[in-house]
Enzyme design. Structure first.
Site, PDB file in Angstrom:
ATOM      1  N   ARG A  20     -13.455   2.638   8.542  1.00 36.66           N
ATOM      2  CA  ARG A  20     -12.505   2.366   7.469  1.00 36.66           C
ATOM      3  C   ARG A  20     -11.085   2.789   7.816  1.00 36.66           C
ATOM      4  O   ARG A  20     -10.119   2.059   7.544  1.00 36.66           O
ATOM      5  CB  ARG A  20     -12.973   3.040   6.179  1.00 36.66           C
ATOM      6  CG  ARG A  20     -12.064   2.824   4.972  1.00 36.66           C
ATOM      7  CD  ARG A  20     -11.561   1.408   4.806  1.00 36.66           C
ATOM      8  NE  ARG A  20     -12.621   0.412   4.809  1.00 36.66           N
ATOM      9  CZ  ARG A  20     -12.442  -0.879   5.017  1.00 36.66           C
ATOM     10  NH1 ARG A  20     -11.219  -1.341   5.274  1.00 36.66           N
ATOM     11  NH2 ARG A  20     -13.443  -1.715   4.995  1.00 36.66           N
ATOM     12  N   LYS A  78      26.023   3.248   0.727  1.00 37.48           N
ATOM     13  CA  LYS A  78      25.607   2.198  -0.194  1.00 37.48           C
ATOM     14  C   LYS A  78      26.388   2.301  -1.496  1.00 37.48           C
ATOM     15  O   LYS A  78      27.278   3.132  -1.647  1.00 37.48           O
ATOM     16  CB  LYS A  78      24.105   2.281  -0.406  1.00 37.48           C
ATOM     17  CG  LYS A  78      23.315   2.254   0.921  1.00 37.48           C
ATOM     18  CD  LYS A  78      21.873   1.947   0.736  1.00 37.48           C
ATOM     19  CE  LYS A  78      21.662   0.491   0.452  1.00 37.48           C
ATOM     20  NZ  LYS A  78      20.261   0.052   0.587  1.00 37.48           N
ATOM     21  N   LYS A 131      11.997   0.946   3.431  1.00 38.27           N
ATOM     22  CA  LYS A 131      11.000   0.727   2.364  1.00 38.27           C
ATOM     23  C   LYS A 131       9.608   0.649   2.987  1.00 38.27           C
ATOM     24  O   LYS A 131       8.963  -0.395   3.020  1.00 38.27           O
ATOM     25  CB  LYS A 131      11.339  -0.539   1.579  1.00 38.27           C
ATOM     26  CG  LYS A 131      12.660  -0.428   0.821  1.00 38.27           C
ATOM     27  CD  LYS A 131      13.031  -1.724   0.122  1.00 38.27           C
ATOM     28  CE  LYS A 131      14.382  -1.591  -0.576  1.00 38.27           C
ATOM     29  NZ  LYS A 131      14.809  -2.871  -1.200  1.00 38.27           N
ATOM     30  N   ASP A 162      25.624  -7.368   0.349  1.00 40.07           N
ATOM     31  CA  ASP A 162      24.407  -7.197  -0.444  1.00 40.07           C
ATOM     32  C   ASP A 162      24.369  -8.171  -1.608  1.00 40.07           C
ATOM     33  O   ASP A 162      25.281  -8.190  -2.444  1.00 40.07           O
ATOM     34  CB  ASP A 162      24.330  -5.760  -0.967  1.00 40.07           C
ATOM     35  CG  ASP A 162      23.018  -5.481  -1.681  1.00 40.07           C
ATOM     36  OD1 ASP A 162      21.952  -5.815  -1.128  1.00 40.07           O
ATOM     37  OD2 ASP A 162      23.055  -4.945  -2.805  1.00 40.07           O
TER      38      ASP A 162
END
Length: 302
Positions: free
Chosen positions: A114, A181, A149, A237
């Site tokens: 797994r 940013k 992210k 952006d």
């Protein structure tokens, strides 16, 4: 305060490679979570001497990533487990392809199954998604890159997978480069755009000459004040296509131009065609679904 450790990916003649130490750490933590006291199911059902051969099968087409992670997961449980990697990282495959073959004690193979599958399924999904974006940007100068992210603790694997898919990596962490940013600019200027150039110049003066300086803008009127500070990259952006084309023309080679926001498989080709240098896409890592790969026992011998 100690300096942060920056993990570098390397590339060989056969493709990108992963450093062993951080991968081992990820695997050790994964097994501590999944089998803190062993696999009691196999312990009560499977004789200790039983052996198994299993094949990692592709049930859908894709691009492989995580070959060595799969191998290391199997061999961390039992170093005697034999793993034959049949497809290499970065290689495309069809549904039905055998990607790897594993032979060892049945208990070891089942315990590792797994963790090994979880990681290779996610990594291959990211590589496959990245390859789709890269294909759609072909014929332009735009480079497809990831973002921060990523899944906490798995960034090195997920960003490696982006490279397997033909993409590139943005800054690895907050410690690697300056990226101012919208929230940084709002705090810095207090809402007074006239302060922007001077404040950016003052910030840049604190940096060494090798530190990359990037600034995000969300309006056309911010472009010139940012360029006046001599930044290395300007991120446009959530600009429309017309605004991106105008922004590229306005920058005119004075900095690299990055596009971000509203990038998906339906929009990336048009964005790439505007002339931007970089397209950063959070969806490469944050919204992928595991690729359908399975580990199927081929033979057991009691």
């Amino acid at each position: 305060m100690t300096e942060p450790t920056v993990i570098e990916h390397t590339r060989t003649n056969t493709g990108p490679t992963l450093p062993q130490a951080p991968v081992r750490d990820i695997l050790e933590r994964a097994f501590a979570e999944d089998a803190p006291a062993g696999d009691i199911t196999s312990q009560v059902l499977i004789p200790a001497q039983a052996r198994a051969t299993a094949v990692l099968n592709a049930r859908v087409p894709g691009v492989f990533s995580g070959a060595t992670v799969f191998r290391d997961a199997m061999q961390l449980v039992d170093p005697a487990t034999e793993v034959d990697l049949l497809v290499q990282d970065g290689q495309a495959f069809d549904a039905g392809t055998h990607l790897a073959r594993v032979s060892g004690t049945a208990r070891s193979v089942l315990l590792a199954e797994r963790v090994a599958l979880n990681l290779v399924q996610r990594m291959s999904a990211i590589a496959t998604r990245t390859a789709e974006f890269v294909r759609l940007a072909e014929g332009t100068q735009a480079q497809i890159t990831d973002t921060r992210k990523t899944t906490p603790g798995l960034r090195i694997l997920e960003r490696f997978a982006v490279r397997c898919g033909g993409g590139a990596n943005h800054r690895y962490s907050l410690s690697d480069a300056v990226l101012a940013k919208d929230n940084h600019l709002a705090v810095m200027t207090g809402g007074d755009p006239a302060k922007l150039t001077g404040l950016l110049l003052a910030a840049k003066a604190q940096l060494g000459h090798t530190t990359h300086f990037e600034v995000e803008v969300d309006r056309m009127d911010q472009i010139e004040p940012v360029l006046a500070a001599g930044v290395d990259t300007i991120m446009l952006d959530n600009f429309s296509l017309d605004e991106l084309r105008a922004g590229v023309a306005q920058v005119a080679g004075r900095a690299r131009v990055e596009a971000s926001g509203n990038v998906n498989l339906g929009t990336v080709a048009a964005i790439a065609a505007t002339g931007v240098d970089v397209i950063s896409i959070g969806a490469l890592t944050h919204t992928v679904a595991a690729l359908d790969l399975g580990l199927d026992v081929e033979l057991t011998v009691g």
